[in-house]
Design a protein around this motif. Structure first.
Motif, PDB file in Angstrom:
ATOM      1  N   PHE A  80      42.497  26.837  48.943  1.00 11.55           N
ATOM      2  CA  PHE A  80      42.362  25.979  47.109  1.00 11.55           C
ATOM      3  C   PHE A  80      41.383  26.541  47.081  1.00 11.55           C
ATOM      4  CE2 PHE A  80      46.025  23.138  49.117  1.00 11.55           C
ATOM      5  CZ  PHE A  80      47.341  24.652  48.343  1.00 11.55           C
ATOM      6  N   ASP A  81      40.486  27.296  47.688  1.00 10.09           N
ATOM      7  CA  ASP A  81      38.879  27.581  47.607  1.00 10.09           C
ATOM      8  C   ASP A  81      38.607  28.560  46.325  1.00 10.09           C
ATOM      9  OD1 ASP A  81      36.327  28.587  47.742  1.00 10.09           O
ATOM     10  OD2 ASP A  81      36.661  30.144  49.374  1.00 10.09           O
ATOM     11  N   GLU A  82      38.325  27.533  45.083  1.00 12.92           N
ATOM     12  CA  GLU A  82      37.731  28.596  43.737  1.00 12.92           C
ATOM     13  C   GLU A  82      37.095  29.241  43.896  1.00 12.92           C
ATOM     14  OE1 GLU A  82      35.283  24.158  44.018  1.00 12.92           O
ATOM     15  OE2 GLU A  82      36.851  25.059  45.036  1.00 12.92           O
ATOM     16  N   LYS A  83      36.345  29.673  44.485  1.00 12.32           N
ATOM     17  CA  LYS A  83      35.164  31.019  44.875  1.00 12.32           C
ATOM     18  C   LYS A  83      35.278  31.291  45.905  1.00 12.32           C
ATOM     19  CE  LYS A  83      32.610  28.336  43.145  1.00 12.32           C
ATOM     20  NZ  LYS A  83      32.379  28.394  41.052  1.00 12.32           N
ATOM     21  N   ALA A  84      37.156  32.312  46.151  1.00 11.85           N
ATOM     22  CA  ALA A  84      37.412  33.067  46.585  1.00 11.85           C
ATOM     23  C   ALA A  84      37.615  34.388  46.093  1.00 11.85           C
ATOM     24  CB  ALA A  84      38.623  33.152  47.375  1.00 11.85           C
ATOM     25  N   VAL A  85      36.924  35.704  46.948  1.00 12.32           N
ATOM     26  CA  VAL A  85      36.889  36.951  46.488  1.00 12.32           C
ATOM     27  C   VAL A  85      38.093  38.104  48.156  1.00 12.32           C
ATOM     28  CG1 VAL A  85      35.889  38.892  46.016  1.00 12.32           C
ATOM     29  CG2 VAL A  85      35.107  37.033  45.466  1.00 12.32           C
ATOM     30  N   GLY A  86      38.983  38.003  47.034  1.00  7.47           N
ATOM     31  CA  GLY A  86      39.893  38.801  47.544  1.00  7.47           C
ATOM     32  C   GLY A  86      38.915  40.041  48.060  1.00  7.47           C
ATOM     33  N   PRO A  87      39.789  40.680  49.409  1.00  6.74           N
ATOM     34  CA  PRO A  87      39.145  42.440  50.029  1.00  6.74           C
ATOM     35  C   PRO A  87      39.232  43.537  48.649  1.00  6.74           C
ATOM     36  CG  PRO A  87      41.633  41.412  50.639  1.00  6.74           C
ATOM     37  CD  PRO A  87      41.235  41.311  49.450  1.00  6.74           C
ATOM     38  N   GLU A  88      38.658  44.574  48.492  1.00  9.51           N
ATOM     39  CA  GLU A  88      38.369  45.765  47.980  1.00  9.51           C
ATOM     40  C   GLU A  88      39.591  46.278  47.722  1.00  9.51           C
ATOM     41  OE1 GLU A  88      35.409  48.845  46.343  1.00  9.51           O
ATOM     42  OE2 GLU A  88      35.516  47.801  48.057  1.00  9.51           O
ATOM     43  N   THR A  89      39.925  46.679  46.763  1.00  7.73           N
ATOM     44  CA  THR A  89      41.359  47.504  46.900  1.00  7.73           C
ATOM     45  C   THR A  89      40.736  48.977  45.707  1.00  7.73           C
ATOM     46  OG1 THR A  89      42.066  46.524  44.704  1.00  7.73           O
ATOM     47  CG2 THR A  89      43.091  45.399  46.773  1.00  7.73           C
ATOM     48  N   LYS A  90      42.151  49.652  45.448  1.00 10.46           N
ATOM     49  CA  LYS A  90      41.371  50.704  44.908  1.00 10.46           C
ATOM     50  C   LYS A  90      41.317  50.667  43.124  1.00 10.46           C
ATOM     51  CE  LYS A  90      46.251  52.387  43.497  1.00 10.46           C
ATOM     52  NZ  LYS A  90      47.426  53.595  44.151  1.00 10.46           N
ATOM     53  N   TYR A  91      41.501  48.822  42.947  1.00  8.98           N
ATOM     54  CA  TYR A  91      41.973  48.158  41.658  1.00  8.98           C
ATOM     55  C   TYR A  91      40.417  47.558  41.931  1.00  8.98           C
ATOM     56  CZ  TYR A  91      46.684  50.271  41.397  1.00  8.98           C
ATOM     57  OH  TYR A  91      47.505  50.791  41.600  1.00  8.98           O
ATOM     58  N   GLY A  92      39.867  47.504  42.969  1.00  5.33           N
ATOM     59  CA  GLY A  92      39.041  46.215  42.720  1.00  5.33           C
ATOM     60  C   GLY A  92      39.268  45.075  43.273  1.00  5.33           C
ATOM     61  N   HIS A  93      39.021  43.773  42.903  1.00  7.77           N
ATOM     62  CA  HIS A  93      38.689  43.078  44.147  1.00  7.77           C
ATOM     63  C   HIS A  93      39.559  41.549  43.480  1.00  7.77           C
ATOM     64  CE1 HIS A  93      35.500  43.407  47.250  1.00  7.77           C
ATOM     65  NE2 HIS A  93      35.314  43.834  45.997  1.00  7.77           N
ATOM     66  N   ALA A  94      39.932  41.121  43.923  1.00  5.20           N
ATOM     67  CA  ALA A  94      40.900  39.829  43.049  1.00  5.20           C
ATOM     68  C   ALA A  94      39.866  38.063  43.354  1.00  5.20           C
ATOM     69  CB  ALA A  94      42.285  40.004  43.667  1.00  5.20           C
ATOM     70  N   TYR A  95      39.993  37.340  42.287  1.00  7.49           N
ATOM     71  CA  TYR A  95      38.470  36.361  42.111  1.00  7.49           C
ATOM     72  C   TYR A  95      40.258  35.384  42.329  1.00  7.49           C
ATOM     73  CZ  TYR A  95      35.813  40.896  41.356  1.00  7.49           C
ATOM     74  OH  TYR A  95      34.980  42.003  41.763  1.00  7.49           O
ATOM     75  N   GLY A  96      38.885  33.907  42.586  1.00  6.41           N
ATOM     76  CA  GLY A  96      39.356  32.664  41.959  1.00  6.41           C
ATOM     77  C   GLY A  96      40.565  32.201  43.134  1.00  6.41           C
ATOM     78  N   MET A  97      41.067  31.001  42.668  1.00  7.15           N
ATOM     79  CA  MET A  97      41.947  30.255  43.228  1.00  7.15           C
ATOM     80  C   MET A  97      43.470  30.614  43.481  1.00  7.15           C
ATOM     81  SD  MET A  97      43.357  26.114  42.709  1.00  7.15           S
ATOM     82  CE  MET A  97      41.747  25.721  42.951  1.00  7.15           C
ATOM     83  N   ALA A  98      43.814  31.753  41.883  1.00  8.88           N
ATOM     84  CA  ALA A  98      44.666  32.256  41.444  1.00  8.88           C
ATOM     85  C   ALA A  98      45.174  33.566  41.970  1.00  8.88           C
ATOM     86  CB  ALA A  98      44.923  32.384  40.268  1.00  8.88           C
ATOM     87  N   GLN A  99      43.061  33.949  42.447  1.00 10.18           N
ATOM     88  CA  GLN A  99      43.434  35.624  42.918  1.00 10.18           C
ATOM     89  C   GLN A  99      43.564  36.554  41.708  1.00 10.18           C
ATOM     90  OE1 GLN A  99      42.221  36.544  46.575  1.00 10.18           O
ATOM     91  NE2 GLN A  99      41.523  35.324  45.427  1.00 10.18           N
ATOM     92  N   PHE A 100      43.020  36.580  40.813  1.00  4.21           N
ATOM     93  CA  PHE A 100      42.985  37.563  39.070  1.00  4.21           C
ATOM     94  C   PHE A 100      42.296  38.715  39.769  1.00  4.21           C
ATOM     95  CE2 PHE A 100      45.320  33.943  37.347  1.00  4.21           C
ATOM     96  CZ  PHE A 100      46.613  34.566  37.112  1.00  4.21           C
ATOM     97  N   MET A 101      42.907  39.463  39.314  1.00  2.00           N
ATOM     98  CA  MET A 101      41.791  41.040  38.757  1.00  2.00           C
ATOM     99  C   MET A 101      41.462  41.196  37.760  1.00  2.00           C
ATOM    100  SD  MET A 101      43.549  43.781  41.742  1.00  2.00           S
ATOM    101  CE  MET A 101      42.723  44.168  42.264  1.00  2.00           C
ATOM    102  N   THR A 102      40.512  41.750  37.698  1.00  2.00           N
ATOM    103  CA  THR A 102      39.403  41.528  36.046  1.00  2.00           C
ATOM    104  C   THR A 102      40.795  42.909  35.208  1.00  2.00           C
ATOM    105  OG1 THR A 102      38.793  43.186  37.145  1.00  2.00           O
ATOM    106  CG2 THR A 102      37.567  41.395  37.311  1.00  2.00           C
ATOM    107  N   ASN A 103      41.825  43.561  35.690  1.00  2.00           N
ATOM    108  CA  ASN A 103      42.815  44.682  35.488  1.00  2.00           C
ATOM    109  C   ASN A 103      42.965  43.643  34.806  1.00  2.00           C
ATOM    110  OD1 ASN A 103      43.610  44.430  37.675  1.00  2.00           O
ATOM    111  ND2 ASN A 103      44.762  46.694  37.813  1.00  2.00           N
ATOM    112  N   THR A 104      43.693  42.522  34.647  1.00  2.00           N
ATOM    113  CA  THR A 104      45.419  41.816  34.204  1.00  2.00           C
ATOM    114  C   THR A 104      44.613  40.391  34.023  1.00  2.00           C
ATOM    115  OG1 THR A 104      45.767  42.373  36.926  1.00  2.00           O
ATOM    116  CG2 THR A 104      46.669  39.883  34.833  1.00  2.00           C
ATOM    117  N   ALA A 105      43.086  39.685  34.015  1.00  2.00           N
ATOM    118  CA  ALA A 105      42.969  38.703  33.350  1.00  2.00           C
ATOM    119  C   ALA A 105      42.948  38.098  32.155  1.00  2.00           C
ATOM    120  CB  ALA A 105      42.193  38.100  34.527  1.00  2.00           C
ATOM    121  N   PRO A 106      41.871  39.458  31.250  1.00  2.00           N
ATOM    122  CA  PRO A 106      41.366  39.404  30.292  1.00  2.00           C
ATOM    123  C   PRO A 106      42.486  39.076  29.423  1.00  2.00           C
ATOM    124  CG  PRO A 106      40.122  41.327  31.270  1.00  2.00           C
ATOM    125  CD  PRO A 106      41.327  40.846  32.189  1.00  2.00           C
ATOM    126  N   TRP A 107      43.866  40.585  30.029  1.00  2.00           N
ATOM    127  CA  TRP A 107      45.342  40.038  28.410  1.00  2.00           C
ATOM    128  C   TRP A 107      45.951  38.904  28.701  1.00  2.00           C
ATOM    129  CZ3 TRP A 107      50.426  39.986  30.396  1.00  2.00           C
ATOM    130  CH2 TRP A 107      50.057  41.470  31.369  1.00  2.00           C
TER     131      TRP A 107
END
Length: 204
Positions: free
Chosen positions: A97-124
């Protein structure tokens, strides 16, 4: 005596309300929804407190009680099982439950936070939830919880099937279609594990 106990309970809920209101003010600029009001929603708060206590205990204190309260309230508002969300967050964060987590790099970028959202998904998703969005917000546990509930509600409304909704959360909606084409079903290990673990809380 009962009236005194009820007043103490209400005062405790009001204190928690104020704490949550302060913690979410930066992304809920218009304040908390009226469904969060303590007055007239005592049963909802009581249920959220039960959820919070259960998750705090299950996580050995890693999932903070105020997070559990917020999850219980948002999940009730969106008609999503809070334990399903909790188990998803547990998997996404590697049980920390690490709120500062950063996932491994993928072709879409990193996933961020406890819920591991990516920046191409989170805004919408934030837009759908009528929340302010900045990438740094993904590291806030309340924000991550809110987005995860909103996204799960959206996905379930799309598919009316939790296997599909959870697999889409994990792989993306396009990834779900690929998984279905390759396997003929959406019962991914991710979806099955989360649902099985969520059912262990059913006694609450």
């Amino acid at each position: 005596m009962l009236a005194h106990a009820e007043k103490l309970e209400r005062d405790a809920y009001l204190a928690e309300y104020q704490k949550i209101e302060k913690a979410t003010a930066f992304f809920k600029t218009d304040g908390l929804d009226t469904s969060f009001n303590v007055e007239g929603n005592g049963d909802t708060w009581k249920k959220a407190k039960q959820v919070s206590d259960a998750l705090y205990q299950d996580s050995d204190g890693h999932f903070e009680q105020s997070w559990g309260l917020y999850l219980g309230l948002i999940a009730d508002q969106k008609d999503v099982d809070p334990f399903l969300v909790y188990e998803l967050l547990k998997v996404e964060s590697g049980t920390t439950f690490d709120e500062k987590a950063v996932g491994p790099e993928t072709k879409y970028g990193h996933a961020y936070g406890m819920a591991q959202f990516m920046t191409n998904t989170a805004p919408w998703i934030a837009d759908m939830a009528e929340l302010e969005y900045e990438q740094e917000y993904l590291f806030n546990p309340y924000y991550a919880i809110h987005l995860s509930v909103q996204y799960l509600q959206f996905l379930y409304d799309q598919y009316e099937d939790w296997d599909k909704a959870l697999t889409a959360y994990h792989r993306g909606m396009g990834g779900l279609q690929t998984y279905l084409a390759e396997n003929g079903h959406a019962k991914s290990d991710y979806a099955v594990t989360i649902q099985q673990q969520a059912r262990t809380h059913d006694s609450l």
